[in-house]
Design a protein around this motif. Structure first.
Motif, PDB file in Angstrom:
ATOM      1  N   ALA A  85       0.837  -1.212   0.000  1.00  0.00           N
ATOM      2  CA  ALA A  85       0.000   0.000   0.000  1.00  0.00           C
ATOM      3  C   ALA A  85       0.865   1.253   0.000  1.00  0.00           C
ATOM      4  O   ALA A  85       0.584   2.208  -0.733  1.00  0.00           O
ATOM      5  CB  ALA A  85      -0.936  -0.014   1.210  1.00  0.00           C
ATOM      6  N   VAL A  86       1.914   1.244   0.788  1.00  0.00           N
ATOM      7  CA  VAL A  86       2.824   2.394   0.820  1.00  0.00           C
ATOM      8  C   VAL A  86       3.494   2.557  -0.533  1.00  0.00           C
ATOM      9  O   VAL A  86       3.556   3.661  -1.092  1.00  0.00           O
ATOM     10  CB  VAL A  86       3.870   2.237   1.948  1.00  0.00           C
ATOM     11  CG1 VAL A  86       4.973   3.277   1.820  1.00  0.00           C
ATOM     12  CG2 VAL A  86       3.198   2.322   3.310  1.00  0.00           C
ATOM     13  N   LYS A  87       3.987   1.458  -1.098  1.00  0.00           N
ATOM     14  CA  LYS A  87       4.714   1.524  -2.367  1.00  0.00           C
ATOM     15  C   LYS A  87       3.808   1.881  -3.545  1.00  0.00           C
ATOM     16  O   LYS A  87       4.279   2.422  -4.539  1.00  0.00           O
ATOM     17  CB  LYS A  87       5.425   0.195  -2.651  1.00  0.00           C
ATOM     18  CG  LYS A  87       6.455  -0.195  -1.622  1.00  0.00           C
ATOM     19  CD  LYS A  87       7.646   0.719  -1.641  1.00  0.00           C
ATOM     20  CE  LYS A  87       8.717   0.199  -0.695  1.00  0.00           C
ATOM     21  NZ  LYS A  87       9.908   1.029  -0.734  1.00  0.00           N
ATOM     22  N   VAL A  88       2.519   1.589  -3.423  1.00  0.00           N
ATOM     23  CA  VAL A  88       1.573   1.914  -4.505  1.00  0.00           C
ATOM     24  C   VAL A  88       1.125   3.381  -4.410  1.00  0.00           C
ATOM     25  O   VAL A  88       0.565   3.919  -5.344  1.00  0.00           O
ATOM     26  CB  VAL A  88       0.395   0.922  -4.460  1.00  0.00           C
ATOM     27  CG1 VAL A  88      -0.944   1.558  -4.341  1.00  0.00           C
ATOM     28  CG2 VAL A  88       0.399   0.032  -5.662  1.00  0.00           C
ATOM     29  N   GLY A  89       1.441   4.019  -3.283  1.00  0.00           N
ATOM     30  CA  GLY A  89       1.108   5.433  -3.125  1.00  0.00           C
ATOM     31  C   GLY A  89      -0.101   5.694  -2.257  1.00  0.00           C
ATOM     32  O   GLY A  89      -0.673   6.769  -2.299  1.00  0.00           O
ATOM     33  N   LEU A  90      -0.513   4.712  -1.466  1.00  0.00           N
ATOM     34  CA  LEU A  90      -1.697   4.872  -0.626  1.00  0.00           C
ATOM     35  C   LEU A  90      -1.377   5.381   0.776  1.00  0.00           C
ATOM     36  O   LEU A  90      -2.286   5.515   1.592  1.00  0.00           O
ATOM     37  CB  LEU A  90      -2.460   3.545  -0.528  1.00  0.00           C
ATOM     38  CG  LEU A  90      -2.969   2.972  -1.842  1.00  0.00           C
ATOM     39  CD1 LEU A  90      -3.637   1.619  -1.607  1.00  0.00           C
ATOM     40  CD2 LEU A  90      -3.933   3.938  -2.512  1.00  0.00           C
ATOM     41  N   ALA A  91      -0.114   5.669   1.045  1.00  0.00           N
ATOM     42  CA  ALA A  91       0.260   6.202   2.362  1.00  0.00           C
ATOM     43  C   ALA A  91      -0.267   7.621   2.503  1.00  0.00           C
ATOM     44  O   ALA A  91      -0.533   8.309   1.513  1.00  0.00           O
ATOM     45  CB  ALA A  91       1.780   6.189   2.517  1.00  0.00           C
ATOM     46  N   GLU A  92      -0.430   8.048   3.736  1.00  0.00           N
ATOM     47  CA  GLU A  92      -0.887   9.407   4.010  1.00  0.00           C
ATOM     48  C   GLU A  92       0.296  10.255   4.452  1.00  0.00           C
ATOM     49  O   GLU A  92       1.288   9.743   4.928  1.00  0.00           O
ATOM     50  CB  GLU A  92      -1.955   9.393   5.106  1.00  0.00           C
ATOM     51  CG  GLU A  92      -3.223   8.702   4.683  1.00  0.00           C
ATOM     52  CD  GLU A  92      -4.282   8.730   5.775  1.00  0.00           C
ATOM     53  OE1 GLU A  92      -4.118   9.462   6.758  1.00  0.00           O
ATOM     54  OE2 GLU A  92      -5.261   7.995   5.627  1.00  0.00           O
ATOM     55  N   GLY A  93       0.157  11.540   4.288  1.00  0.00           N
ATOM     56  CA  GLY A  93       1.185  12.462   4.746  1.00  0.00           C
ATOM     57  C   GLY A  93       1.902  13.131   3.598  1.00  0.00           C
ATOM     58  O   GLY A  93       1.791  12.714   2.439  1.00  0.00           O
ATOM     59  N   PRO A  94       2.659  14.153   3.931  1.00  0.00           N
ATOM     60  CA  PRO A  94       3.337  14.941   2.892  1.00  0.00           C
ATOM     61  C   PRO A  94       4.417  14.168   2.140  1.00  0.00           C
ATOM     62  O   PRO A  94       4.701  14.457   0.988  1.00  0.00           O
ATOM     63  CB  PRO A  94       3.950  16.104   3.672  1.00  0.00           C
ATOM     64  CG  PRO A  94       3.985  15.683   5.092  1.00  0.00           C
ATOM     65  CD  PRO A  94       2.892  14.680   5.273  1.00  0.00           C
ATOM     66  N   GLU A  95       5.019  13.157   2.767  1.00  0.00           N
ATOM     67  CA  GLU A  95       6.086  12.401   2.111  1.00  0.00           C
ATOM     68  C   GLU A  95       5.571  11.178   1.359  1.00  0.00           C
ATOM     69  O   GLU A  95       6.343  10.429   0.776  1.00  0.00           O
ATOM     70  CB  GLU A  95       7.156  11.975   3.121  1.00  0.00           C
ATOM     71  CG  GLU A  95       6.717  10.901   4.084  1.00  0.00           C
ATOM     72  CD  GLU A  95       5.876  11.388   5.268  1.00  0.00           C
ATOM     73  OE1 GLU A  95       5.275  10.551   5.934  1.00  0.00           O
ATOM     74  OE2 GLU A  95       5.800  12.607   5.509  1.00  0.00           O
ATOM     75  N   LEU A 152       7.411   8.064  -1.316  1.00  0.00           N
ATOM     76  CA  LEU A 152       7.539   6.654  -0.940  1.00  0.00           C
ATOM     77  C   LEU A 152       7.015   5.718  -2.027  1.00  0.00           C
ATOM     78  O   LEU A 152       7.230   4.513  -1.965  1.00  0.00           O
ATOM     79  CB  LEU A 152       6.772   6.392   0.364  1.00  0.00           C
ATOM     80  CG  LEU A 152       7.216   7.202   1.577  1.00  0.00           C
ATOM     81  CD1 LEU A 152       6.279   6.965   2.748  1.00  0.00           C
ATOM     82  CD2 LEU A 152       8.649   6.882   1.947  1.00  0.00           C
ATOM     83  N   LYS A 153       6.343   6.283  -2.998  1.00  0.00           N
ATOM     84  CA  LYS A 153       5.730   5.490  -4.076  1.00  0.00           C
ATOM     85  C   LYS A 153       6.819   4.861  -4.946  1.00  0.00           C
ATOM     86  O   LYS A 153       7.752   5.533  -5.381  1.00  0.00           O
ATOM     87  CB  LYS A 153       4.844   6.405  -4.918  1.00  0.00           C
ATOM     88  CG  LYS A 153       4.039   5.725  -5.964  1.00  0.00           C
ATOM     89  CD  LYS A 153       3.118   6.753  -6.623  1.00  0.00           C
ATOM     90  CE  LYS A 153       2.304   6.162  -7.718  1.00  0.00           C
ATOM     91  NZ  LYS A 153       1.404   7.158  -8.307  1.00  0.00           N
ATOM     92  N   ASP A 154       6.708   3.556  -5.165  1.00  0.00           N
ATOM     93  CA  ASP A 154       7.663   2.815  -5.986  1.00  0.00           C
ATOM     94  C   ASP A 154       6.916   1.623  -6.585  1.00  0.00           C
ATOM     95  O   ASP A 154       6.771   0.584  -5.937  1.00  0.00           O
ATOM     96  CB  ASP A 154       8.842   2.370  -5.127  1.00  0.00           C
ATOM     97  CG  ASP A 154       9.944   1.680  -5.930  1.00  0.00           C
ATOM     98  OD1 ASP A 154       9.660   1.149  -7.024  1.00  0.00           O
ATOM     99  OD2 ASP A 154      11.091   1.663  -5.434  1.00  0.00           O
ATOM    100  N   LEU A 155       6.434   1.781  -7.803  1.00  0.00           N
ATOM    101  CA  LEU A 155       5.592   0.752  -8.412  1.00  0.00           C
ATOM    102  C   LEU A 155       6.343  -0.543  -8.716  1.00  0.00           C
ATOM    103  O   LEU A 155       5.736  -1.616  -8.697  1.00  0.00           O
ATOM    104  CB  LEU A 155       4.898   1.292  -9.659  1.00  0.00           C
ATOM    105  CG  LEU A 155       3.876   2.401  -9.409  1.00  0.00           C
ATOM    106  CD1 LEU A 155       3.227   2.837 -10.718  1.00  0.00           C
ATOM    107  CD2 LEU A 155       2.819   1.964  -8.411  1.00  0.00           C
TER     108      LEU A 155
END
Length: 144
Positions: free
Chosen positions: A64-74, A78-81
């Motif tokens: 989820a973090v790597k797909v871009g679903l994390a919250e916050g300014p950064e 953190l997105k890395d498909l």
């Protein structure tokens, strides 16, 4: 298996065998850490379904973090498909293989989470994969 001699950088021992080190030193890195037999007993008390679902949840969270679903300014940084693809494929393999063993009450929510990640990946990708070629789809079938 622990070795006192350093392993070659490739992760293989001198004889070409692959070695892992499972040292049970405390977080501070000091020797004389916790009793290994107590840790083994603790692990033995955990049901397999709990180990499997916990592992799946960790894979889901990382994907989820790597797909871009994390919250916050950064979050965008953190997105890395490429990494997300690997994590989603690993999750799909685990869920597909474990489903008969863990039962539908555990497998159902894991499949739902997996499908959501596959769809999020498809949405985040600039170049769409062919149907059946997306992350994990060789295990789950095409997701639309």
């Amino acid at each position: 298996m622990s070795s006192t001699s350093p392993n070659p950088p490739s992760g293989t021992a001198a004889g070409g065998e692959h070695r892992h080190s499972f040292d049970f030193a405390p977080a501070g890195g000091q020797e004389g850490g916790p009793d290994v037999s107590a840790q083994v007993r603790d692990i033995a008390e955990v049901a397999a379904v709990e180990v499997i679902t916990t592992t799946a949840v960790h894979l889901m969270s990382a994907a989820a973090v790597k797909v871009g679903l994390a919250e916050g300014p950064e979050a965008d940084g953190l997105k890395d498909l490429d990494e997300a693809r690997k994590l989603i494929t690993a999750l799909a393999g685990l869920v597909t293989a474990a489903a008969p063993e863990i039962g539908s009450q555990h497998a159902g929510p894991l499949r739902d989470g997996l499908r959501s990640l596959q769809l999020a990946f498809r949405e985040a990708s600039l170049i769409p994969d062919e149907p059946g070629k997306g992350p994990g789809e060789k295990y789950t079938g095409p997701v639309n």
